[in-house]
Scaffold this motif. Sequence first.
Motif, PDB file in Angstrom:
ATOM      1  N   GLY A  97      32.735  41.407  58.338  1.00 43.32           N
ATOM      2  CA  GLY A  97      31.348  41.291  57.904  1.00 43.32           C
ATOM      3  C   GLY A  97      31.146  40.465  56.657  1.00 43.32           C
ATOM      4  N   TYR A  98      32.085  39.579  56.338  1.00 43.59           N
ATOM      5  CA  TYR A  98      31.965  38.773  55.135  1.00 43.59           C
ATOM      6  C   TYR A  98      30.908  37.681  55.249  1.00 43.59           C
ATOM      7  CZ  TYR A  98      36.638  40.633  54.018  1.00 43.59           C
ATOM      8  OH  TYR A  98      37.711  41.440  53.765  1.00 43.59           O
ATOM      9  N   ALA A  99      30.758  37.136  56.429  1.00 39.78           N
ATOM     10  CA  ALA A  99      29.945  35.932  56.596  1.00 39.78           C
ATOM     11  C   ALA A  99      28.886  36.134  57.670  1.00 39.78           C
ATOM     12  CB  ALA A  99      30.847  34.755  56.967  1.00 39.78           C
ATOM     13  N   ARG A 100      27.718  35.548  57.449  1.00 35.25           N
ATOM     14  CA  ARG A 100      26.662  35.570  58.466  1.00 35.25           C
ATOM     15  C   ARG A 100      26.883  34.496  59.513  1.00 35.25           C
ATOM     16  NH1 ARG A 100      21.428  35.966  54.422  1.00 35.25           N
ATOM     17  NH2 ARG A 100      21.725  38.121  53.772  1.00 35.25           N
ATOM     18  N   VAL A 101      27.629  33.452  59.162  1.00 36.51           N
ATOM     19  CA  VAL A 101      27.826  32.316  60.062  1.00 36.51           C
ATOM     20  C   VAL A 101      29.318  32.033  60.203  1.00 36.51           C
ATOM     21  CG1 VAL A 101      27.274  29.879  60.492  1.00 36.51           C
ATOM     22  CG2 VAL A 101      25.649  31.332  59.248  1.00 36.51           C
ATOM     23  N   LEU A 102      29.748  31.805  61.441  1.00 36.09           N
ATOM     24  CA  LEU A 102      31.110  31.365  61.723  1.00 36.09           C
ATOM     25  C   LEU A 102      31.080  29.877  62.040  1.00 36.09           C
ATOM     26  CD1 LEU A 102      32.485  34.218  64.019  1.00 36.09           C
ATOM     27  CD2 LEU A 102      32.985  33.847  61.596  1.00 36.09           C
ATOM     28  N   ASP A 103      31.949  29.135  61.368  1.00 40.03           N
ATOM     29  CA  ASP A 103      32.026  27.692  61.549  1.00 40.03           C
ATOM     30  C   ASP A 103      33.326  27.331  62.251  1.00 40.03           C
ATOM     31  OD1 ASP A 103      31.656  24.702  60.611  1.00 40.03           O
ATOM     32  OD2 ASP A 103      33.603  25.318  59.814  1.00 40.03           O
ATOM     33  N   ALA A 104      33.261  26.374  63.172  1.00 33.45           N
ATOM     34  CA  ALA A 104      34.460  25.852  63.823  1.00 33.45           C
ATOM     35  C   ALA A 104      34.273  24.364  64.074  1.00 33.45           C
ATOM     36  CB  ALA A 104      34.732  26.582  65.140  1.00 33.45           C
ATOM     37  N   ASP A 105      35.401  23.633  64.100  1.00 35.76           N
ATOM     38  CA  ASP A 105      35.387  22.206  64.394  1.00 35.76           C
ATOM     39  C   ASP A 105      35.642  22.000  65.887  1.00 35.76           C
ATOM     40  OD1 ASP A 105      35.335  21.064  61.572  1.00 35.76           O
ATOM     41  OD2 ASP A 105      37.086  22.374  61.468  1.00 35.76           O
ATOM     42  N   ILE A 106      34.961  21.036  66.478  1.00 29.69           N
ATOM     43  CA  ILE A 106      35.066  20.820  67.912  1.00 29.69           C
ATOM     44  C   ILE A 106      35.466  19.375  68.204  1.00 29.69           C
ATOM     45  CG2 ILE A 106      33.851  20.878  70.126  1.00 29.69           C
ATOM     46  CD1 ILE A 106      34.230  23.638  68.818  1.00 29.69           C
ATOM     47  N   ARG A 107      36.531  19.231  69.014  1.00 33.94           N
ATOM     48  CA  ARG A 107      36.978  17.916  69.480  1.00 33.94           C
ATOM     49  C   ARG A 107      37.040  17.902  71.009  1.00 33.94           C
ATOM     50  NH1 ARG A 107      38.545  14.126  65.979  1.00 33.94           N
ATOM     51  NH2 ARG A 107      38.835  14.773  63.815  1.00 33.94           N
ATOM     52  N   GLN A 108      37.101  16.691  71.548  1.00 33.69           N
ATOM     53  CA  GLN A 108      37.091  16.522  72.992  1.00 33.69           C
ATOM     54  C   GLN A 108      38.452  16.084  73.505  1.00 33.69           C
ATOM     55  OE1 GLN A 108      33.581  15.117  75.636  1.00 33.69           O
ATOM     56  NE2 GLN A 108      34.635  13.242  75.044  1.00 33.69           N
ATOM     57  N   LEU A 109      38.951  16.767  74.542  1.00 34.09           N
ATOM     58  CA  LEU A 109      40.202  16.377  75.177  1.00 34.09           C
ATOM     59  C   LEU A 109      39.984  15.205  76.123  1.00 34.09           C
ATOM     60  CD1 LEU A 109      41.732  19.877  76.068  1.00 34.09           C
ATOM     61  CD2 LEU A 109      42.027  18.525  73.975  1.00 34.09           C
ATOM     62  N   ARG A 110      41.076  14.716  76.655  1.00 28.70           N
ATOM     63  CA  ARG A 110      41.026  13.558  77.545  1.00 28.70           C
ATOM     64  C   ARG A 110      40.135  13.792  78.760  1.00 28.70           C
ATOM     65  NH1 ARG A 110      46.528  12.994  79.145  1.00 28.70           N
ATOM     66  NH2 ARG A 110      46.048  14.126  81.067  1.00 28.70           N
ATOM     67  N   ASP A 111      40.118  15.026  79.257  1.00 31.15           N
ATOM     68  CA  ASP A 111      39.326  15.337  80.449  1.00 31.15           C
ATOM     69  C   ASP A 111      37.910  15.805  80.115  1.00 31.15           C
ATOM     70  OD1 ASP A 111      39.794  17.833  79.409  1.00 31.15           O
ATOM     71  OD2 ASP A 111      40.899  18.598  81.132  1.00 31.15           O
ATOM     72  N   THR A 127      23.368  32.940  52.250  1.00 28.46           N
ATOM     73  CA  THR A 127      24.060  32.919  53.537  1.00 28.46           C
ATOM     74  C   THR A 127      25.470  32.387  53.337  1.00 28.46           C
ATOM     75  OG1 THR A 127      22.007  32.555  54.761  1.00 28.46           O
ATOM     76  CG2 THR A 127      24.050  31.963  55.870  1.00 28.46           C
ATOM     77  N   PHE A 128      26.466  33.203  53.638  1.00 30.28           N
ATOM     78  CA  PHE A 128      27.858  32.774  53.549  1.00 30.28           C
ATOM     79  C   PHE A 128      28.343  32.346  54.924  1.00 30.28           C
ATOM     80  CE2 PHE A 128      27.489  35.203  49.666  1.00 30.28           C
ATOM     81  CZ  PHE A 128      28.236  34.449  48.768  1.00 30.28           C
ATOM     82  N   THR A 129      28.924  31.161  54.983  1.00 31.53           N
ATOM     83  CA  THR A 129      29.480  30.615  56.218  1.00 31.53           C
ATOM     84  C   THR A 129      30.994  30.541  56.089  1.00 31.53           C
ATOM     85  OG1 THR A 129      27.509  29.314  56.721  1.00 31.53           O
ATOM     86  CG2 THR A 129      29.580  28.573  57.701  1.00 31.53           C
ATOM     87  N   ALA A 130      31.698  31.075  57.079  1.00 32.94           N
ATOM     88  CA  ALA A 130      33.158  31.048  57.084  1.00 32.94           C
ATOM     89  C   ALA A 130      33.635  29.703  57.623  1.00 32.94           C
ATOM     90  CB  ALA A 130      33.697  32.198  57.931  1.00 32.94           C
ATOM     91  N   HIS A 131      33.996  28.813  56.717  1.00 32.52           N
ATOM     92  CA  HIS A 131      34.425  27.467  57.060  1.00 32.52           C
ATOM     93  C   HIS A 131      35.722  27.505  57.851  1.00 32.52           C
ATOM     94  CE1 HIS A 131      36.132  23.389  55.722  1.00 32.52           C
ATOM     95  NE2 HIS A 131      35.069  23.101  56.461  1.00 32.52           N
ATOM     96  N   ARG A 132      35.700  26.938  59.064  1.00 34.84           N
ATOM     97  CA  ARG A 132      36.838  26.982  59.985  1.00 34.84           C
ATOM     98  C   ARG A 132      37.282  28.419  60.244  1.00 34.84           C
ATOM     99  NH1 ARG A 132      40.511  22.064  57.356  1.00 34.84           N
ATOM    100  NH2 ARG A 132      38.722  20.762  56.789  1.00 34.84           N
ATOM    101  N   GLY A 133      36.338  29.334  60.162  1.00 35.60           N
ATOM    102  CA  GLY A 133      36.626  30.745  60.362  1.00 35.60           C
ATOM    103  C   GLY A 133      37.008  31.475  59.086  1.00 35.60           C
ATOM    104  N   GLY A 134      37.171  30.724  57.979  1.00 36.63           N
ATOM    105  CA  GLY A 134      37.634  31.294  56.708  1.00 36.63           C
ATOM    106  C   GLY A 134      39.076  30.900  56.471  1.00 36.63           C
ATOM    107  N   ALA A 135      39.341  29.591  56.347  1.00 33.60           N
ATOM    108  CA  ALA A 135      40.676  29.028  56.482  1.00 33.60           C
ATOM    109  C   ALA A 135      41.678  29.405  55.399  1.00 33.60           C
ATOM    110  CB  ALA A 135      40.580  27.506  56.574  1.00 33.60           C
ATOM    111  N   LEU A 136      41.245  30.008  54.290  1.00 29.38           N
ATOM    112  CA  LEU A 136      42.199  30.496  53.294  1.00 29.38           C
ATOM    113  C   LEU A 136      42.463  31.995  53.447  1.00 29.38           C
ATOM    114  CD1 LEU A 136      41.156  28.548  50.066  1.00 29.38           C
ATOM    115  CD2 LEU A 136      43.128  28.147  51.564  1.00 29.38           C
ATOM    116  N   GLU A 137      41.826  32.598  54.447  1.00 31.36           N
ATOM    117  CA  GLU A 137      42.006  34.029  54.690  1.00 31.36           C
ATOM    118  C   GLU A 137      42.514  34.325  56.094  1.00 31.36           C
ATOM    119  OE1 GLU A 137      38.453  35.469  51.622  1.00 31.36           O
ATOM    120  OE2 GLU A 137      38.107  35.558  53.782  1.00 31.36           O
ATOM    121  N   VAL A 138      42.279  33.405  57.033  1.00 33.19           N
ATOM    122  CA  VAL A 138      42.706  33.578  58.427  1.00 33.19           C
ATOM    123  C   VAL A 138      43.169  32.216  58.946  1.00 33.19           C
ATOM    124  CG1 VAL A 138      41.019  35.432  58.761  1.00 33.19           C
ATOM    125  CG2 VAL A 138      40.425  33.086  59.422  1.00 33.19           C
TER     126      VAL A 138
END
Length: 281
Positions: A73-87, A47-58
Motif C-alpha cells: 500500500g505504499y503507492a497509488r500508482v504502479l509504473d512499468a516500462d513497455i517494449r515490443q518484441l519481434r512478433d 500521489t506516490f508512483t512506484a517507478h518500475r514497481g519500486g526499483a530500489l525495493e523490489v
Amino acid sequence: MVPLIALTLATAPATPAAPVGRTGPSVAAPEAPSEVVPRGARLTGTTFTAHRGGALEVPENSMQGMIATQQRGYARVLDADIRQLRDGTLVAMHDATLDRTTDKHGKVSALDWKDWQKVRIVPKRSLPGHWRRERPPAAREILDRFGGDTLLMLELKDSEGLSRLARLIRERHLTRSVMVESNDPQVAEKAHKMGLLTAVWRSARQLAHDQPKEWQDFVTMLSVDHRASARHVRKAVESGITYVWSHTVNTRKTRDRMLKLGCDGIVTDRPGSLALTGAEP
C-alpha cells in the motif's frame, strides 16, 4: 467485483480538496465494468508512483515486485516500462537490451514470445528480502493482474506499439485507469486521440525549453525532472495540465522540495521509504 479505479480528465469540477495537493485521481465502484467516470470521492494529497514497481525495493518491472508494492500500500500508482518484441508482443522491460536486468543478452526486439519464455529477471543482491527469478511479464498480464484495482502508468518505450497497447487497454475497459507515458508529447497527443489517458516525462534540459501550456489539452500528467530549476517547475505547475508530478525522486529532501514547488505527485524507486516518512527536518 473488484472496484474500478479511475482517473478523471480535467473536465469535471472538483469536490472540496484537502489542504495538501491539487485534485487527484477519482475512485469509482460501478456495478459493472464501465469507462464512464462518475463524480465521486477524489483522492487528494500527494500521489506516490512506484517507478518500475519500486526499483530500489523490489525487482524492477517484475510481477512479484509490483504485487508486493501493491499489497504494502505504499503507492497509488504502479509504473512499468513497455517494449515490443519481434512478433509485436508487448512486455515489461526498461532497457533496449536484456543485459542489465536478466540472465540473457541481446536486444529485446530480437525475441518473440516463445523466446521470451526463457528470459528471467535476476534480482539485485542489494534489494531487501528474498526474490525468485521470474519471466518479465507481458503488458496484458500486468493489465489483467492490476487493471481496475490499481492505477497504472505504462511507459511505452517503442512508440510503434501504441496501437497494440491502446487495444489491450480498451478491450479491458481500462481507459480511465491506465496512463500511457512517453517522453514525446507527440506520442501523448496520438494516445489522447485514441481515447487514452496520457503522461509525459521531461528532463531538466527539455523542460527549460518546453511550453507545457501547449500540451494541456492532451496531456493528463506531466512528470518533471527533480533537477529542473524552480522557475521551470513552476512553469509546469502553472501550465493547466491536470497533474504535475516529479521524477525520479529517491530522497526526502528532494521530495520535500518538489512538493513545496507545487508538484502533487512523486515518482520514486523507494515508495515505501518516501510515502511513510515525514518531511526532512
